[in-house]
Design a protein around this motif. Structure first.
Motif, PDB file in Angstrom:
ATOM      1  N   PHE A 190       0.838  -1.203   0.000  1.00 23.78           N
ATOM      2  CA  PHE A 190       0.000   0.000   0.000  1.00 23.78           C
ATOM      3  C   PHE A 190       0.877   1.259   0.000  1.00 23.78           C
ATOM      4  N   ASP A 191       1.882   1.288   0.873  1.00 23.72           N
ATOM      5  CA  ASP A 191       2.760   2.458   0.953  1.00 23.72           C
ATOM      6  C   ASP A 191       3.609   2.620  -0.308  1.00 23.72           C
ATOM      7  N   MET A 192       4.112   1.498  -0.859  1.00 25.81           N
ATOM      8  CA  MET A 192       4.941   1.572  -2.072  1.00 25.81           C
ATOM      9  C   MET A 192       4.162   2.122  -3.263  1.00 25.81           C
ATOM     10  N   THR A 193       2.863   1.848  -3.315  1.00 25.99           N
ATOM     11  CA  THR A 193       2.040   2.311  -4.443  1.00 25.99           C
ATOM     12  C   THR A 193       1.351   3.634  -4.142  1.00 25.99           C
ATOM     13  N   ASP A 194       1.670   4.239  -2.992  1.00 25.06           N
ATOM     14  CA  ASP A 194       0.990   5.462  -2.543  1.00 25.06           C
ATOM     15  C   ASP A 194      -0.518   5.247  -2.506  1.00 25.06           C
ATOM     16  N   GLY A 195      -0.915   4.056  -2.045  1.00 24.61           N
ATOM     17  CA  GLY A 195      -2.346   3.759  -1.910  1.00 24.61           C
ATOM     18  C   GLY A 195      -3.082   3.789  -3.231  1.00 24.61           C
ATOM     19  N   TRP A 196      -2.353   3.509  -4.314  1.00 25.18           N
ATOM     20  CA  TRP A 196      -2.946   3.517  -5.655  1.00 25.18           C
ATOM     21  C   TRP A 196      -3.730   4.806  -5.901  1.00 25.18           C
ATOM     22  N   ASP A 197      -3.263   5.897  -5.285  1.00 27.98           N
ATOM     23  CA  ASP A 197      -3.914   7.207  -5.417  1.00 27.98           C
ATOM     24  C   ASP A 197      -5.391   7.156  -5.049  1.00 27.98           C
ATOM     25  N   GLY A 198      -5.721   6.269  -4.097  1.00 29.31           N
ATOM     26  CA  GLY A 198      -7.101   6.182  -3.615  1.00 29.31           C
ATOM     27  C   GLY A 198      -8.042   5.414  -4.521  1.00 29.31           C
ATOM     28  N   GLN A 199      -7.526   4.820  -5.591  1.00 22.66           N
ATOM     29  CA  GLN A 199      -8.348   4.048  -6.533  1.00 22.66           C
ATOM     30  C   GLN A 199      -7.901   2.593  -6.504  1.00 22.66           C
ATOM     31  N   PRO A 200      -8.767   1.671  -6.094  1.00 30.00           N
ATOM     32  CA  PRO A 200      -8.360   0.262  -6.087  1.00 30.00           C
ATOM     33  C   PRO A 200      -7.834  -0.165  -7.454  1.00 30.00           C
ATOM     34  N   PRO A 201      -6.766  -0.958  -7.472  1.00 33.59           N
ATOM     35  CA  PRO A 201      -6.149  -1.352  -8.744  1.00 33.59           C
ATOM     36  C   PRO A 201      -7.021  -2.326  -9.534  1.00 33.59           C
ATOM     37  N   GLY A 202      -6.882  -2.284 -10.840  1.00 33.11           N
ATOM     38  CA  GLY A 202      -7.539  -3.249 -11.710  1.00 33.11           C
ATOM     39  C   GLY A 202      -9.048  -3.222 -11.688  1.00 33.11           C
ATOM     40  N   GLY A 203      -9.638  -2.126 -11.232  1.00 36.30           N
ATOM     41  CA  GLY A 203     -11.091  -2.044 -11.202  1.00 36.30           C
ATOM     42  C   GLY A 203     -11.738  -2.824 -10.074  1.00 36.30           C
ATOM     43  N   VAL A 204     -10.942  -3.268  -9.109  1.00 35.07           N
ATOM     44  CA  VAL A 204     -11.480  -3.999  -7.957  1.00 35.07           C
ATOM     45  C   VAL A 204     -12.318  -3.050  -7.108  1.00 35.07           C
ATOM     46  N   ASP A 205     -13.384  -3.572  -6.519  1.00 33.34           N
ATOM     47  CA  ASP A 205     -14.284  -2.732  -5.720  1.00 33.34           C
ATOM     48  C   ASP A 205     -13.683  -2.297  -4.379  1.00 33.34           C
ATOM     49  N   HIS A 206     -12.944  -3.210  -3.718  1.00 31.43           N
ATOM     50  CA  HIS A 206     -12.435  -2.927  -2.374  1.00 31.43           C
ATOM     51  C   HIS A 206     -11.021  -3.458  -2.206  1.00 31.43           C
ATOM     52  N   VAL A 207     -10.221  -2.750  -1.404  1.00 28.19           N
ATOM     53  CA  VAL A 207      -8.901  -3.211  -0.996  1.00 28.19           C
ATOM     54  C   VAL A 207      -8.878  -3.239   0.528  1.00 28.19           C
ATOM     55  N   VAL A 208      -8.488  -4.386   1.059  1.00 29.53           N
ATOM     56  CA  VAL A 208      -8.327  -4.540   2.503  1.00 29.53           C
ATOM     57  C   VAL A 208      -6.827  -4.554   2.776  1.00 29.53           C
ATOM     58  N   VAL A 209      -6.368  -3.619   3.604  1.00 32.52           N
ATOM     59  CA  VAL A 209      -4.948  -3.459   3.893  1.00 32.52           C
ATOM     60  C   VAL A 209      -4.661  -4.019   5.285  1.00 32.52           C
ATOM     61  N   VAL A 210      -3.742  -4.986   5.340  1.00 33.01           N
ATOM     62  CA  VAL A 210      -3.330  -5.573   6.609  1.00 33.01           C
ATOM     63  C   VAL A 210      -2.237  -4.692   7.200  1.00 33.01           C
ATOM     64  N   THR A 211      -2.504  -4.151   8.381  1.00 26.67           N
ATOM     65  CA  THR A 211      -1.555  -3.221   8.988  1.00 26.67           C
ATOM     66  C   THR A 211      -1.783  -3.122  10.492  1.00 26.67           C
ATOM     67  N   HIS A 212      -0.724  -2.793  11.200  1.00 27.18           N
ATOM     68  CA  HIS A 212      -0.831  -2.518  12.631  1.00 27.18           C
ATOM     69  C   HIS A 212      -0.831  -1.011  12.878  1.00 27.18           C
ATOM     70  N   ARG A 213      -0.758  -0.242  11.787  1.00 29.49           N
ATOM     71  CA  ARG A 213      -0.730   1.214  11.892  1.00 29.49           C
ATOM     72  C   ARG A 213      -2.043   1.800  11.389  1.00 29.49           C
ATOM     73  N   PRO A 214      -2.378   2.989  11.830  1.00 35.27           N
ATOM     74  CA  PRO A 214      -3.599   3.636  11.315  1.00 35.27           C
ATOM     75  C   PRO A 214      -3.430   4.041   9.860  1.00 35.27           C
ATOM     76  N   PRO A 215      -4.533   4.335   9.172  1.00 35.69           N
ATOM     77  CA  PRO A 215      -4.424   4.837   7.796  1.00 35.69           C
ATOM     78  C   PRO A 215      -3.543   6.091   7.760  1.00 35.69           C
ATOM     79  N   PRO A 216      -2.984   6.405   6.610  1.00 34.07           N
ATOM     80  CA  PRO A 216      -2.159   7.615   6.515  1.00 34.07           C
ATOM     81  C   PRO A 216      -2.954   8.849   6.931  1.00 34.07           C
ATOM     82  N   GLU A 217      -2.257   9.798   7.489  1.00 35.35           N
ATOM     83  CA  GLU A 217      -2.906  11.040   7.917  1.00 35.35           C
ATOM     84  C   GLU A 217      -3.574  11.708   6.722  1.00 35.35           C
ATOM     85  N   GLY A 218      -4.817  12.126   6.910  1.00 35.43           N
ATOM     86  CA  GLY A 218      -5.568  12.775   5.859  1.00 35.43           C
ATOM     87  C   GLY A 218      -6.245  11.814   4.892  1.00 35.43           C
ATOM     88  N   TRP A 219      -6.114  10.508   5.138  1.00 33.41           N
ATOM     89  CA  TRP A 219      -6.719   9.514   4.251  1.00 33.41           C
ATOM     90  C   TRP A 219      -8.239   9.594   4.356  1.00 33.41           C
TER      91      TRP A 219
END
Length: 193
Positions: free
Chosen positions: A70-99
């Motif tokens: 997620f971080d390497m792709t900059d969150g795909w600029d807020g658009q799920p890749p490949g036309g997928v409806d949802h992306v679930v991100v596995v993380t122990h950290r909160p979403p990026p500030e301002g997300w």
């Protein structure tokens, strides 16, 4: 409920990226054909790869990825890749500030929670788990029904492993799909244990 599929392009020696997180030629097959794979026109594959890949992509209801991707792709600029409806991100950290919390991205702690959330979001469609550490954790937890890999004829020697840090044996059925594309071999295995 849809099945859970672990998926990625992979080198012949089992890596999804080199030691610097670079995929090298692993995605060249997605750019070197003459059949557009999506509306962008950027992804173009051979007819054989299109006939295999496009129907699968159309079945995906949710994708699970790790925070590193997620971080390497900059969150795909807020658009799920490949036309997928949802992306679930596995993380122990909160979403990026301002997300924007209203986007189609969902942040969860742990692979079991990610699969449960993705299944809820996908309904009867496929849940795709990105290969690598998160995919390996899902496989080790017994949450993966199928493994798909697009094997590219390159040897990395080292890097990020397709199955992450899985340290136990897992049995797969014989491949039920083996399709030769141009500069790629598409394989699909059912997970048996």
């Amino acid at each position: 409920m849809g099945k859970v599929v672990m998926y990625s392009s992979v080198s012949v020696d089992g890596f999804i990226a080199d030691d610097n997180d670079q995929p090298g030629p692993l995605f060249d097959w997605l750019l070197s054909g003459d059949v557009p794979l999506d509306e962008s026109g950027t992804l173009k594959v051979s007819r054989t790869s299109y006939d295999y890949t496009r129907p699968y992509w159309d079945q995906i209801g949710a994708t699970i990825a790790g925070r590193h991707v997620f971080d390497m792709t900059d969150g795909w600029d807020g658009q799920p890749p490949g036309g997928v409806d949802h992306v679930v991100v596995v993380t122990h950290r909160p979403p990026p500030e301002g997300w924007d919390a209203k986007t189609s991205f969902h942040f969860v702690d742990g692979v079991e929670a990610a699969v449960a959330k993705a299944r809820e979001l996908a309904g009867d469609r496929v849940v795709e788990v990105a290969a690598g550490d998160v995919g390996g954790q899902a496989l080790a937890a017994g949450l993966v029904d199928e493994v798909r890999m697009d094997v590219v004829p390159v040897v990395f020697g080292s890097g990020k492993r397709f199955f992450g840090s899985v340290d136990a044996q897992h049995l797969l059925a014989d491949p039920d799909v083996v399709i030769q594309g141009e500069r790629v071999l598409h394989l699909r295995y059912r997970v048996t244990s």
